[in-house]
Design a protein around this motif. Structure first.
Motif, PDB file in Angstrom:
ATOM      1  N   ARG A 137       0.717  -1.151   0.064  1.00  0.00           N
ATOM      2  CA  ARG A 137       0.125   0.103   0.040  1.00  0.00           C
ATOM      3  C   ARG A 137       0.955   1.368   0.046  1.00  0.00           C
ATOM      4  O   ARG A 137       1.693   1.537   0.986  1.00  0.00           O
ATOM      5  N   GLU A 138       0.697   2.166  -0.908  1.00  0.00           N
ATOM      6  CA  GLU A 138       1.427   3.396  -1.046  1.00  0.00           C
ATOM      7  C   GLU A 138       1.406   4.279   0.112  1.00  0.00           C
ATOM      8  O   GLU A 138       2.160   4.737   0.720  1.00  0.00           O
ATOM      9  N   ASP A 139       0.134   4.231   0.694  1.00  0.00           N
ATOM     10  CA  ASP A 139       0.030   4.982   2.041  1.00  0.00           C
ATOM     11  C   ASP A 139       0.758   4.529   3.110  1.00  0.00           C
ATOM     12  O   ASP A 139       1.128   5.201   3.934  1.00  0.00           O
ATOM     13  N   VAL A 140       0.921   3.184   3.249  1.00  0.00           N
ATOM     14  CA  VAL A 140       1.661   2.623   4.305  1.00  0.00           C
ATOM     15  C   VAL A 140       3.135   2.885   3.990  1.00  0.00           C
ATOM     16  O   VAL A 140       4.018   3.147   4.883  1.00  0.00           O
ATOM     17  N   ARG A 141       3.652   2.977   2.608  1.00  0.00           N
ATOM     18  CA  ARG A 141       4.903   3.075   2.451  1.00  0.00           C
ATOM     19  C   ARG A 141       5.630   4.429   2.490  1.00  0.00           C
ATOM     20  O   ARG A 141       6.631   4.791   2.941  1.00  0.00           O
ATOM     21  N   ALA A 142       4.532   5.531   2.688  1.00  0.00           N
ATOM     22  CA  ALA A 142       4.826   6.835   2.958  1.00  0.00           C
ATOM     23  C   ALA A 142       5.240   6.991   4.049  1.00  0.00           C
ATOM     24  O   ALA A 142       5.810   7.991   4.404  1.00  0.00           O
ATOM     25  N   ALA A 143       5.053   6.048   5.093  1.00  0.00           N
ATOM     26  CA  ALA A 143       5.381   6.486   6.506  1.00  0.00           C
ATOM     27  C   ALA A 143       6.899   5.656   6.758  1.00  0.00           C
ATOM     28  O   ALA A 143       7.265   6.172   7.798  1.00  0.00           O
ATOM     29  N   LEU A 144       7.362   5.048   5.731  1.00  0.00           N
ATOM     30  CA  LEU A 144       8.609   4.584   6.067  1.00  0.00           C
ATOM     31  C   LEU A 144       9.867   5.337   5.703  1.00  0.00           C
ATOM     32  O   LEU A 144       9.817   6.237   4.946  1.00  0.00           O
ATOM     33  N   PRO A 145      10.851   4.880   6.284  1.00  0.00           N
ATOM     34  CA  PRO A 145      12.255   5.630   5.914  1.00  0.00           C
ATOM     35  C   PRO A 145      12.327   5.441   4.244  1.00  0.00           C
ATOM     36  O   PRO A 145      12.021   4.504   3.733  1.00  0.00           O
ATOM     37  N   PRO A 146      13.000   6.165   3.651  1.00  0.00           N
ATOM     38  CA  PRO A 146      13.163   6.267   1.959  1.00  0.00           C
ATOM     39  C   PRO A 146      13.747   5.025   1.611  1.00  0.00           C
ATOM     40  O   PRO A 146      13.132   4.465   0.576  1.00  0.00           O
ATOM     41  N   GLU A 147      14.896   4.447   2.402  1.00  0.00           N
ATOM     42  CA  GLU A 147      15.331   3.156   1.810  1.00  0.00           C
ATOM     43  C   GLU A 147      14.716   1.984   1.866  1.00  0.00           C
ATOM     44  O   GLU A 147      14.752   1.184   0.908  1.00  0.00           O
ATOM     45  N   ILE A 148      13.927   1.980   2.896  1.00  0.00           N
ATOM     46  CA  ILE A 148      12.893   0.999   3.185  1.00  0.00           C
ATOM     47  C   ILE A 148      11.553   0.853   2.416  1.00  0.00           C
ATOM     48  O   ILE A 148      11.306   0.081   1.561  1.00  0.00           O
ATOM     49  N   ALA A 149      11.118   2.366   2.057  1.00  0.00           N
ATOM     50  CA  ALA A 149       9.964   2.517   1.279  1.00  0.00           C
ATOM     51  C   ALA A 149      10.388   2.178  -0.267  1.00  0.00           C
ATOM     52  O   ALA A 149       9.608   1.699  -1.057  1.00  0.00           O
ATOM     53  N   GLY A 150      11.549   2.553  -0.767  1.00  0.00           N
ATOM     54  CA  GLY A 150      12.125   2.197  -1.917  1.00  0.00           C
ATOM     55  C   GLY A 150      12.534   0.892  -2.223  1.00  0.00           C
ATOM     56  O   GLY A 150      11.853   0.298  -3.426  1.00  0.00           O
ATOM     57  N   PHE A 151      12.697  -0.084  -1.239  1.00  0.00           N
ATOM     58  CA  PHE A 151      12.910  -1.371  -1.461  1.00  0.00           C
ATOM     59  C   PHE A 151      11.731  -2.251  -1.551  1.00  0.00           C
ATOM     60  O   PHE A 151      11.152  -2.967  -2.503  1.00  0.00           O
ATOM     61  N   ALA A 152      10.397  -1.659  -0.749  1.00  0.00           N
ATOM     62  CA  ALA A 152       9.453  -2.276  -0.918  1.00  0.00           C
ATOM     63  C   ALA A 152       8.478  -1.978  -2.140  1.00  0.00           C
ATOM     64  O   ALA A 152       7.899  -2.885  -2.712  1.00  0.00           O
ATOM     65  N   GLY A 153       8.867  -0.603  -2.501  1.00  0.00           N
ATOM     66  CA  GLY A 153       8.504  -0.246  -3.916  1.00  0.00           C
ATOM     67  C   GLY A 153       8.972  -1.177  -5.079  1.00  0.00           C
ATOM     68  O   GLY A 153       8.243  -1.739  -6.030  1.00  0.00           O
ATOM     69  N   ALA A 154      10.405  -1.635  -4.929  1.00  0.00           N
ATOM     70  CA  ALA A 154      10.964  -2.261  -6.142  1.00  0.00           C
ATOM     71  C   ALA A 154      10.305  -3.901  -5.734  1.00  0.00           C
ATOM     72  O   ALA A 154      10.187  -4.339  -7.092  1.00  0.00           O
ATOM     73  N   MET A 155      10.018  -4.188  -4.654  1.00  0.00           N
ATOM     74  CA  MET A 155       9.783  -5.767  -4.448  1.00  0.00           C
ATOM     75  C   MET A 155       8.205  -5.770  -5.117  1.00  0.00           C
ATOM     76  O   MET A 155       7.950  -6.949  -5.680  1.00  0.00           O
ATOM     77  N   ASN A 156       7.383  -4.709  -5.125  1.00  0.00           N
ATOM     78  CA  ASN A 156       6.167  -4.634  -5.803  1.00  0.00           C
ATOM     79  C   ASN A 156       6.177  -4.465  -7.365  1.00  0.00           C
ATOM     80  O   ASN A 156       5.553  -4.836  -8.059  1.00  0.00           O
ATOM     81  N   GLU A 157       7.383  -3.675  -7.837  1.00  0.00           N
ATOM     82  CA  GLU A 157       7.242  -3.449  -9.309  1.00  0.00           C
ATOM     83  C   GLU A 157       8.127  -4.189 -10.004  1.00  0.00           C
ATOM     84  O   GLU A 157       7.770  -4.610 -11.114  1.00  0.00           O
ATOM     85  N   THR A 158       9.192  -5.008  -9.345  1.00  0.00           N
ATOM     86  CA  THR A 158      10.113  -5.953 -10.018  1.00  0.00           C
ATOM     87  C   THR A 158      10.222  -7.096  -9.332  1.00  0.00           C
ATOM     88  O   THR A 158      11.448  -7.204  -8.346  1.00  0.00           O
ATOM     89  N   PRO A 159       9.301  -7.898  -8.563  1.00  0.00           N
ATOM     90  CA  PRO A 159       9.451  -8.779  -7.817  1.00  0.00           C
ATOM     91  C   PRO A 159      10.538  -9.849  -8.066  1.00  0.00           C
ATOM     92  O   PRO A 159      11.140 -10.364  -7.106  1.00  0.00           O
ATOM     93  N   ASP A 160      10.456 -10.369  -9.235  1.00  0.00           N
ATOM     94  CA  ASP A 160      11.490 -11.390  -9.502  1.00  0.00           C
ATOM     95  C   ASP A 160      12.891 -11.118  -9.386  1.00  0.00           C
ATOM     96  O   ASP A 160      13.580 -11.519  -8.651  1.00  0.00           O
ATOM     97  N   GLU A 161      13.185  -9.830  -9.931  1.00  0.00           N
ATOM     98  CA  GLU A 161      14.577  -9.280  -9.807  1.00  0.00           C
ATOM     99  C   GLU A 161      14.761  -8.828  -8.304  1.00  0.00           C
ATOM    100  O   GLU A 161      15.914  -9.179  -7.887  1.00  0.00           O
TER     101      GLU A 161
END
Length: 294
Positions: A137-161
């Motif tokens: 959820r983007e609203d949940v990621r918005a409360a995270l530190p940038p590096e954690i939010a970025g990793f979570a975003g990558a896991m959702n956008e390019t999960p295999d890689e």
């Protein structure tokens, strides 16, 4: 209130290690704790951990809880499941219990797996302790530190890689260092003091015995969209968090947002607790489990 028995590191008891064979031939392992014949509880450990580190034996005996702390597939002694997901782990636990419905207790990254058991009706109730929130959820990621939010975003956008990268990069000692570094001072002192430091490292090294792939798949399952409707939960759920928890991957604001999205959930904040509640506030956890099955 902090449990004096835990603060002094009363014995956890020797885990009774068990390995069963599932219908597809996979080995599925768990450690058994507590008295036989007690209230049935399945414990879903935190990230990368085997089931060897559970609540202290004294708390389980006092509460009459019979716990199976599982090694999720690909961790510890459980065989790898290339199709592992939140739902598949719920199926594995259902097979383990053979129709009996335990209370599911999920700690940290184990919380989404506990919710999957609740959603599937495998568990009669769920207790989420210092839980990870739904980072898809983007609203949940918005409360995270940038590096954690970025990793979570990558896991959702390019999960295999992203999963493949994590599988190759993660190891037990590195994860132990991250857990300690991001913890509140009181939790860090616990994680770095003996004998608990050895117990934590042992659970992580057991979890990573077969490499990082099992942990990486767990992380993918927990960080991507959860395949169930939190608003349609049909069993009791409690979200329990410590006011002083500083882990960046645990639910923000003491889990208030997560609890609000779960139908009928009870929200409990331990005012003098942090992120290590299974080992600092086991009595509160046991009491909540007993309340869930009244």
């Amino acid at each position: 209130m902090t449990d004096s028995s835990i603060a002094s590191f009363a014995p956890f008891g020797d885990p009774r290690r068990n390995v069963v064979t599932l219908s597809d031939g996979r080995a599925f392992a768990f450690a058994a704790f507590g008295p036989a014949g007690g209230v049935q509880v399945v414990f879903l450990p935190g990230a990368g951990m085997s089931g060897s580190l559970c609540l202290p034996a004294a708390a389980l005996e006092a509460g009459g809880l019979s716990v199976r702390a599982i090694d999720r597939p690909g961790l510890g002694q459980s065989a790898t499941d290339p199709e592992k997901s939140l739902v598949s782990v719920a199926d594995d636990v259902a097979a383990l219990y053979g129709g009996e419905r335990p209370v599911a207790v999920g700690y940290s990254q184990g919380a989404p797996f506990a919710l999957a058991l609740a959603a599937a009706g495998v568990a009669r109730a769920a207790l989420l302790v210092a839980p990870q929130d739904e980072l898809a959820r983007e609203d949940v990621r918005a409360a995270l530190p940038p590096e954690i939010a970025g990793f979570a975003g990558a896991m959702n956008e390019t999960p295999d890689e992203t999963e493949a990268f994590l599988a190759g990069a993660a190891d037990a000692d590195g994860l132990a260092a991250i857990i300690a570094r991001t913890a509140a001072p009181a939790d860090r002192a616990l994680y770095e003091a003996e004998p608990f430091a050895t117990m934590l490292r042992t659970a992580l090294r057991e979890g990573f015995a077969g490499g990082g792939a099992g942990y990486a798949r767990d992380t993918r399952a927990a960080m991507t969209r959860w395949p169930f409707d939190l608003g349609a939960m049909a069993v009791p759920v409690t979200v329990m968090a410590g006011r002083g928890d500083t882990s960046p991957v645990h639910a923000a604001e003491g889990g208030a947002g997560l609890a609000a999205r779960i139908a009928g959930a009870r929200h409990v904040v331990i005012e003098d607790g942090g992120g290590a509640l299974p080992w600092t506030h086991a009595g509160d956890i046991v009491a909540e489990i007993r309340a869930l099955v009244r």
